[in-house]
Design a protein around this motif. Structure first.
Motif, mmCIF file in Angstrom:
data_model
loop_
_atom_site.group_PDB
_atom_site.id
_atom_site.type_symbol
_atom_site.label_atom_id
_atom_site.label_comp_id
_atom_site.label_asym_id
_atom_site.label_seq_id
_atom_site.Cartn_x
_atom_site.Cartn_y
_atom_site.Cartn_z
ATOM 1 N N TYR A 582 2.788 12.185 2.777
ATOM 2 C CA TYR A 582 2.756 10.970 1.961
ATOM 3 C C TYR A 582 1.851 11.161 0.746
ATOM 4 O O TYR A 582 2.177 10.724 -0.365
ATOM 5 C CB TYR A 582 2.261 9.787 2.796
ATOM 6 N N VAL A 583 0.703 11.774 0.982
ATOM 7 C CA VAL A 583 -0.225 12.027 -0.126
ATOM 8 C C VAL A 583 0.424 12.950 -1.147
ATOM 9 O O VAL A 583 0.313 12.740 -2.366
ATOM 10 C CB VAL A 583 -1.542 12.637 0.408
ATOM 11 N N ALA A 584 1.114 13.994 -0.672
ATOM 12 C CA ALA A 584 1.771 14.928 -1.579
ATOM 13 C C ALA A 584 2.836 14.213 -2.408
ATOM 14 O O ALA A 584 2.976 14.464 -3.617
ATOM 15 C CB ALA A 584 2.385 16.081 -0.788
ATOM 16 N N TYR A 585 3.578 13.311 -1.773
ATOM 17 C CA TYR A 585 4.630 12.584 -2.489
ATOM 18 C C TYR A 585 4.033 11.740 -3.616
ATOM 19 O O TYR A 585 4.529 11.753 -4.754
ATOM 20 C CB TYR A 585 5.399 11.707 -1.508
ATOM 21 N N ALA A 586 2.965 10.991 -3.309
ATOM 22 C CA ALA A 586 2.327 10.171 -4.344
ATOM 23 C C ALA A 586 1.736 11.049 -5.442
ATOM 24 O O ALA A 586 1.846 10.733 -6.640
ATOM 25 C CB ALA A 586 1.244 9.298 -3.717
ATOM 26 N N ALA A 587 1.120 12.154 -5.046
ATOM 27 C CA ALA A 587 0.504 13.042 -6.026
ATOM 28 C C ALA A 587 1.543 13.652 -6.953
ATOM 29 O O ALA A 587 1.284 13.838 -8.159
ATOM 30 C CB ALA A 587 -0.284 14.145 -5.315
ATOM 31 N N VAL A 588 2.721 13.982 -6.426
ATOM 32 C CA VAL A 588 3.783 14.556 -7.267
ATOM 33 C C VAL A 588 4.150 13.601 -8.396
ATOM 34 O O VAL A 588 4.288 14.013 -9.560
ATOM 35 C CB VAL A 588 5.018 14.892 -6.404
ATOM 36 N N TRP A 589 4.291 12.321 -8.081
ATOM 37 C CA TRP A 589 4.655 11.369 -9.124
ATOM 38 C C TRP A 589 3.544 11.211 -10.153
ATOM 39 O O TRP A 589 3.821 11.059 -11.358
ATOM 40 C CB TRP A 589 5.013 10.020 -8.514
ATOM 41 N N LEU A 590 2.296 11.226 -9.703
ATOM 42 C CA LEU A 590 1.192 11.112 -10.659
ATOM 43 C C LEU A 590 1.098 12.351 -11.538
ATOM 44 O O LEU A 590 0.893 12.258 -12.759
ATOM 45 C CB LEU A 590 -0.120 10.880 -9.911
ATOM 46 N N LEU A 591 1.259 13.517 -10.935
ATOM 47 C CA LEU A 591 1.206 14.753 -11.723
ATOM 48 C C LEU A 591 2.410 14.854 -12.663
ATOM 49 O O LEU A 591 2.286 15.335 -13.796
ATOM 50 C CB LEU A 591 1.150 15.961 -10.785
ATOM 51 N N LEU A 592 3.567 14.402 -12.191
ATOM 52 C CA LEU A 592 4.754 14.449 -13.034
ATOM 53 C C LEU A 592 4.591 13.570 -14.271
ATOM 54 O O LEU A 592 5.147 13.879 -15.337
ATOM 55 C CB LEU A 592 5.974 14.004 -12.227
ATOM 56 N N SER A 593 3.816 12.500 -14.142
ATOM 57 C CA SER A 593 3.600 11.619 -15.289
ATOM 58 C C SER A 593 2.819 12.311 -16.407
ATOM 59 O O SER A 593 2.791 11.813 -17.537
ATOM 60 C CB SER A 593 2.846 10.358 -14.857
ATOM 61 N N MET A 594 2.193 13.403 -16.100
ATOM 62 C CA MET A 594 1.494 14.149 -17.142
ATOM 63 C C MET A 594 2.472 14.773 -18.135
ATOM 64 O O MET A 594 2.109 15.050 -19.282
ATOM 65 C CB MET A 594 0.612 15.235 -16.516
ATOM 66 N N VAL A 595 3.718 14.981 -17.687
ATOM 67 C CA VAL A 595 4.709 15.588 -18.581
ATOM 68 C C VAL A 595 5.945 14.698 -18.767
ATOM 69 O O VAL A 595 6.665 14.857 -19.749
ATOM 70 C CB VAL A 595 5.137 16.986 -18.058
ATOM 71 N N LEU A 596 6.216 13.793 -17.825
ATOM 72 C CA LEU A 596 7.337 12.853 -17.928
ATOM 73 C C LEU A 596 6.755 11.454 -17.849
ATOM 74 O O LEU A 596 6.366 10.977 -16.793
ATOM 75 C CB LEU A 596 8.338 13.086 -16.792
ATOM 76 N N PHE A 597 6.707 10.780 -18.984
ATOM 77 C CA PHE A 597 5.967 9.539 -19.099
ATOM 78 C C PHE A 597 6.468 8.485 -18.099
ATOM 79 O O PHE A 597 7.602 8.040 -18.168
ATOM 80 C CB PHE A 597 6.083 9.006 -20.524
ATOM 81 N N LYS A 598 5.604 8.143 -17.134
ATOM 82 C CA LYS A 598 5.874 7.105 -16.139
ATOM 83 C C LYS A 598 7.280 7.224 -15.549
ATOM 84 O O LYS A 598 8.043 6.259 -15.472
ATOM 85 C CB LYS A 598 5.638 5.716 -16.744
ATOM 86 N N GLY A 599 7.587 8.439 -15.119
ATOM 87 C CA GLY A 599 8.922 8.715 -14.608
ATOM 88 C C GLY A 599 9.289 7.863 -13.408
ATOM 89 O O GLY A 599 10.431 7.407 -13.288
ATOM 90 N N PHE A 600 8.345 7.635 -12.488
ATOM 91 C CA PHE A 600 8.658 6.821 -11.315
ATOM 92 C C PHE A 600 9.011 5.404 -11.736
ATOM 93 O O PHE A 600 9.999 4.831 -11.253
ATOM 94 C CB PHE A 600 7.481 6.810 -10.343
#
Length: 693
Positions: A582-600
């Motif tokens: 679960y932590v990894a899933y949340a972290a992926v979205w936060l890290l992805l936002s560094m390159v894809l603006f608010k993707g989730f």
């Protein structure tokens, strides 16, 4: 829009399937819960109440489930069902969790904390003053019985507690007449009588208890502490305790005992806490009322009370006390007790005072004796209706969250005011970005982590399930802080669309915005899908929403797992303290936002889909546009990182997050292309006019 229509169609199709009604467990399912030497007897009614038999076959108590008797819905929309075993005296022999769908436990904190919560009931009486948690501090030796709550799950355990108590009292009223069923008197608001302090004393409305040093010394005689109070030995006739007790519930008595200002303050307090009975205590000797360790607004550590052999919960009312001129001079405080818990001010009750002594210097041993004073207030000041209207069980939740609600309401009022009346000034600030990030930091810390106000699709699905099954929506008020945020979000639908919540009030969305800024500071390459792909990906959240709605009807027991598509519970509710995946899933979205603006938020969030549908309620186009916007000027379209502006310049409000970047551009003479061109044309016109002259 097609996805929206599809989800509506799914809802319509599900209506063809009748909802299942919970049935009480049968004998085979109940018997494993009954431990020898007890056994399950015969059913008593059709609501799942059974008799409990002892080893000799005699009736020893009652066995029942909470759901058929007190079906309070939890946050999944389904009631929390527990098995309760009561003895004939109304004491809990056992309480066990049978079934629930509370998301915070199912896939958050795990089941163990919820099971441990129910284990605390063993040995307690339904006549005791049982409360969940210690919202005003430690009990300090008072008569309240506290059940430890569960961090991050306060609302769920409070619903569970109300279910247990509601079911137990329902059985008590039917099978155990007299247990917690008396109707307490309450002050008559229309009764007025002119009284003085002397009248209170003469009529017994003010009770005095005097205990001399010699009397206290005799209580400690022959114990380890008999020589540990030299003052009691040196002056045996002096008062050790000189205590006055006055019930301030009746207005006439309160007016005679208090100064005008304190009387008015007490009346204001009683309007809010209308089920509390205020008790004035005055101590004029050397004992005092509380110890040095006492914390205001908690149970007094040296004072307790009982009535009919049952404890009466006392708590400091936290009021400044100024007495009337002719009252005894001493230490005074106003205590309060809740009449709903059985206290009857028109019947005799006893105040107990703890007298303590310490023996030894370095690790002193403490001994104590109890001094008692009985008090009763005349019936003429009270009303005793045949039926007492019980306050809603969620009222305590409102009271406990009052400070958070005040701060949250003040924040929302300020934010709404600025966005409604000062939007352009806000967007035009040179320090707009730091100001916005400051607001978002407050949202993460206060609204999210502290207030637990992260809205979730779980609530939406719970409302849908409740509407389908014809249940009660009372579960919403058990989390009043989140309800406040929901209210602001719904108001935002009318004024701005989804932007207010998604752009300003969503803690996880705020987290993504911070990681996006971090990615830009680190100069990471940015991913931006083409416009056609951006539009396709935005439809994904509607598909996910329709799927979740379908699960509510087709497989309701799996809703909590499916709702894990939201990482909110991990990042906000449990503060990343969960299983690694679960932590990894949340972290992926936060890290992805560094390159894809608010993707989730843009592509996946099912709650965002609900918010986008809510945008259909928007009553105005709040972002100003010019004729040149979109043709020929494309600056706002290019700069909008949400892709919420079409090439024509039209705003897609169902995808607008109210970042105000386009408002900043529109209002800026240095950035807005039409304004820049207009300024240049004006300058050329002035120059041409000067040249002509």
């Amino acid at each position: 829009m097609r996805a929206f229509l599809y989800s509506v169609l799914c809802l319509a199709l599900m209506i063809l399937t009748p909802p299942a009604q919970a049935e009480p467990l049968d004998r085979a399912a109940l018997e494993p819960y009954i431990m020898p030497p007890f056994s399950l007897g015969q059913p008593i009614n059709d609501k799942g109440v059974w008799s409990l038999l002892n080893s000799g076959g005699a009736e020893a108590g009652y066995v029942f489930e909470t759901e058929p008797l007190a079906p309070l819905p939890g946050f999944s929309g389904a009631p929390i069902n527990a098995l309760v075993i009561l003895d004939l005296e109304g004491r809990f022999m056992d309480v066990r969790l049978i079934e629930h769908n509370e998301p915070i436990f199912v896939s958050g904190l795990g089941q163990a904390p919820f099971h441990r919560f129910f284990e605390q009931y063993g040995g307690l009486s339904i006549s005791s003053s049982i409360v969940v948690g210690t919202p005003y501090g430690d009990s300090g030796g008072g008569s309240l019985v506290y059940l430890d709550g569960v961090t991050k799950a306060t609302a769920s355990v409070r619903i569970a507690h109300e279910s247990v108590m509601g079911a137990a009292l329902a059985v008590a009223r039917e099978k155990m007449q007299g247990i917690s069923t008396s109707t307490p008197a309450h002050p008559n608001p229309d009764y007025e009588e002119e009284l003085s302090w002397d009248d209170l004393v003469e009529q017994g409305l003010a009770t005095r208890k005097v205990v001399t040093n010699a009397e206290v010394q005799s209580e400690f005689e022959g114990t380890l502490w008999e020589d540990d109070d030299p003052e009691a030995q040196d002056d045996p006739d002096a008062p050790y305790l000189d205590l006055w007790i006055v019930d301030l519930g009746p207005r006439s008595i309160a007016r005679a005992a208090l100064s005008h200002d304190t009387f008015e303050e007490l009346q204001n307090f009683m309007q809010i806490s209308d089920n509390d009975e205020p008790i004035l205590v005055i101590e004029t000797a050397r004992h005092g009322l509380v110890s040095d360790e006492f914390v205001r607004n908690t149970a007094p550590d040296w004072l307790s009370a009982e009535q009919d052999g049952l404890p009466v919960a006392l708590r400091d009312a936290d009021l400044f006390v100024e007495l009337a001129d002719d009252l005894p001079d001493g230490t005074a405080m106003i205590l309060r007790t809740d009449r709903r818990l059985g206290f009857d001010p028109a019947r005799e009750w006893t105040l107990k005072v703890l007298a303590t002594r310490e023996h030894g210097m370095f690790q002193p041993e403490t001994g104590s004796v109890t001094l008692a004073a009985s008090h009763v207030t005349d019936e003429r000041f009270f009303l005793r209706p045949g039926v007492v209207e019980q306050a809603p069980p969620w009222l305590e939740a409102l009271r406990n969250r009052a400070p958070d609600l005040y701060v949250g309401a003040a924040f929302l009022t300020l934010l709404l005011g600025v966005l409604a009346f000062g939007q352009s000034r806000l967007a035009g600030l040179a320090a707009y970005t730091p100001v916005r990030l400051g607001v978002l930091a407050f949202v993460i810390a206060f609204v999210g982590w502290w207030g637990q106000g992260q809205l979730s699709i779980v609530t939406v699905l719970g409302v849908i399930r409740t509407a389908w099954e014809g249940g009660s929506y009372a579960f919403l008020i058990y989390d009043p802080f989140s309800l406040l945020i929901w209210g602001a979000a719904i108001l935002g639908f009318l004024l701005w669309g989804r932007g207010l919540f998604c752009g300003w009030l969503c803690p996880f969305g705020a987290m993504q915005e911070f990681t996006s800024h971090l990615g830009r500071l680190l100069r990471l390459p940015q991913i931006e899908p083409s416009r056609p792909w951006d539009q396709r990906l935005k439809s994904l959240k509607y598909v996910l929403l329709a799927g979740l709605v379908g699960i509510v009807f087709l497989a309701p027991d799996h809703v909590d797992k499916a709702a894990e598509v939201e990482p909110f519970k991990t990042a906000i509710t449990t503060f990343f303290i969960r299983e690694w995946y679960y932590v990894a899933y949340a972290a992926v979205w936060l890290l992805l936002s560094m390159v894809l603006f608010k993707g989730f938020c843009r592509y996946v969030c099912p709650l965002g889909a609900v918010m986008a549908i809510g945008s259909l309620l928007r009553g105005r186009d709040w972002i100003a546009r010019r004729e040149a916007c979109g043709s020929p000027c494309q600056l706002c379209t290019v700069k909008c990182r949400y892709g919420a502006i079409k090439k024509t310049g039209e705003i897609q409000y169902n995808e607008c997050f109210q970042c105000l970047d386009c408002v900043t551009i529109h209002d800026s003479p240095a950035r807005c292309v039409p304004l820049i061109l207009a300024t240049k044309r004006e300058a050329r016109g002035i120059e041409g006019g000067v040249a002509a002259k």
